[in-house]
Design an enzyme around this catalytic site. Structure first.
Site, PDB file in Angstrom:
ATOM      1  N   HIS A 251     -32.007  27.073  10.704  1.00 11.76           N
ATOM      2  CA  HIS A 251     -33.428  26.834  10.406  1.00 11.76           C
ATOM      3  C   HIS A 251     -34.071  26.117  11.601  1.00 11.76           C
ATOM      4  O   HIS A 251     -33.407  25.876  12.605  1.00 11.76           O
ATOM      5  CB  HIS A 251     -33.553  25.992   9.139  1.00 11.76           C
ATOM      6  CG  HIS A 251     -32.852  24.673   9.254  1.00 11.76           C
ATOM      7  ND1 HIS A 251     -31.486  24.551   9.156  1.00 11.76           N
ATOM      8  CD2 HIS A 251     -33.323  23.444   9.496  1.00 11.76           C
ATOM      9  CE1 HIS A 251     -31.142  23.290   9.315  1.00 11.76           C
ATOM     10  NE2 HIS A 251     -32.237  22.594   9.530  1.00 11.76           N
TER      11      HIS A 251
ATOM     12  N   LYS B 202     -27.265  26.100  13.989  1.00  9.78           N
ATOM     13  CA  LYS B 202     -28.364  25.741  13.102  1.00  9.78           C
ATOM     14  C   LYS B 202     -29.173  26.999  12.817  1.00  9.78           C
ATOM     15  O   LYS B 202     -29.565  27.710  13.737  1.00  9.78           O
ATOM     16  CB  LYS B 202     -29.221  24.699  13.829  1.00  9.78           C
ATOM     17  CG  LYS B 202     -30.184  23.963  12.947  1.00  9.78           C
ATOM     18  CD  LYS B 202     -30.896  22.883  13.757  1.00  9.78           C
ATOM     19  CE  LYS B 202     -32.047  22.310  12.960  1.00  9.78           C
ATOM     20  NZ  LYS B 202     -33.195  22.034  13.796  1.00  9.78           N
TER      21      LYS B 202
END
Ligand code: OMP
Length: 217
Positions: free
Chosen positions: A105, A103
């Site tokens: 963000h 991931k």
């Protein structure tokens, strides 16, 4: 075999998770039985499954700090086990899982839930060749934590690459125990105790398979 282990075998058959027939495994071996944990798929089946994992953990006496469910199949298994330990054994323990996609963000990282710190207990379904476990060990090491052991539903008791079972290979390679709710030997002795002819036939097929691919007891 303890009462909860016999109940687990009956439960797995009743839920269609433990099936008999002809199945080609990841390894290419053609097996007379298959255990598909993805078929525990209702709320009550998952709750019951968690109680079986929690029982196996309590019986083993393993000591650990965090429950870890490897993506994807280990995630609901570790979650329901964490709930069962809290509800039925008065042990409220941290729980974590990994995401397969990194991931970029938000908080980033690929671990969700509790921090991977201290002794980690891995909850999984079946170990055949041990491929999935090797990936999990890398994650735990990268976090600076230590693996306390692995709990699985069924030990197929098959040879891995050498004369040991894949599970024995994992145990000796990582110096940690692998605990299972039930073993193939237990499934076989359960089938042998049934008067049903069809189940007797499955028992015979499993004995042949075990003679071919099983580990020496
Ligand atoms: P390894 O990652 O090689 O240890 O194999 C584990 C996987 O084997 C499981 O996650 C399943 O995809 C698969 N499997 C079962 O789930 N149940 C079985 O009874 C047998 C297998 C298998 O293909 O060997």
């Amino acid at each position: 075999m303890q009462a909860y282990q016999r109940e687990f075998i009956e439960f797995a058959i009743e839920q269609g998770v433990l099936k008999f027939g002809e199945f080609t495994l990841k390894s290419g071996r053609v097996s007379p039985y298959f255990f598909n944990a993805g078929l525990f798929r209702t709320g009550s089946a998952l709750a019951q499954l968690g109680r079986f994992y929690a029982n196996a953990i309590e019986t083993s006496g393993l000591s650990f700090d965090v429950l870890f469910g490897p993506a994807y199949k280990g995630i609901p298994l570790a979650a329901t086990t964490a709930v069962a330990l809290a509800d039925h054994h008065d042990r409220d323990l941290p729980f974590a899982f990994n995401r397969k996609e990194a991931k970029s963000h938000g908080e980033g990282g690929n671990i969700v839930g509790a921090e991977l710190a201290g002794r980690i207990l891995i909850i999984d379904d079946v170990i055949t060749a041990g491929t999935a476990i090797r990936e999990v060990m890398a994650l735990i090491e990268a976090a600076g934590a230590e693996a306390a052991g692995v709990v699985i539903a069924l030990d197929r008791q098959e040879r891995g690459e050498g004369s040991l079972s894949a599970i024995q290979e994992v145990e000796s390679r990582y110096a940690m125990p692998v605990v299972s709710i039930v073993t193939l030997d237990m499934v076989l002795s359960y089938l042998e105790q049934q008067s049903n002819q069809e189940l007797q036939g499955h028992a015979a097929a499993i004995r042949d398979y075990r003679a071919r691919y099983g580990v020496a007891a």
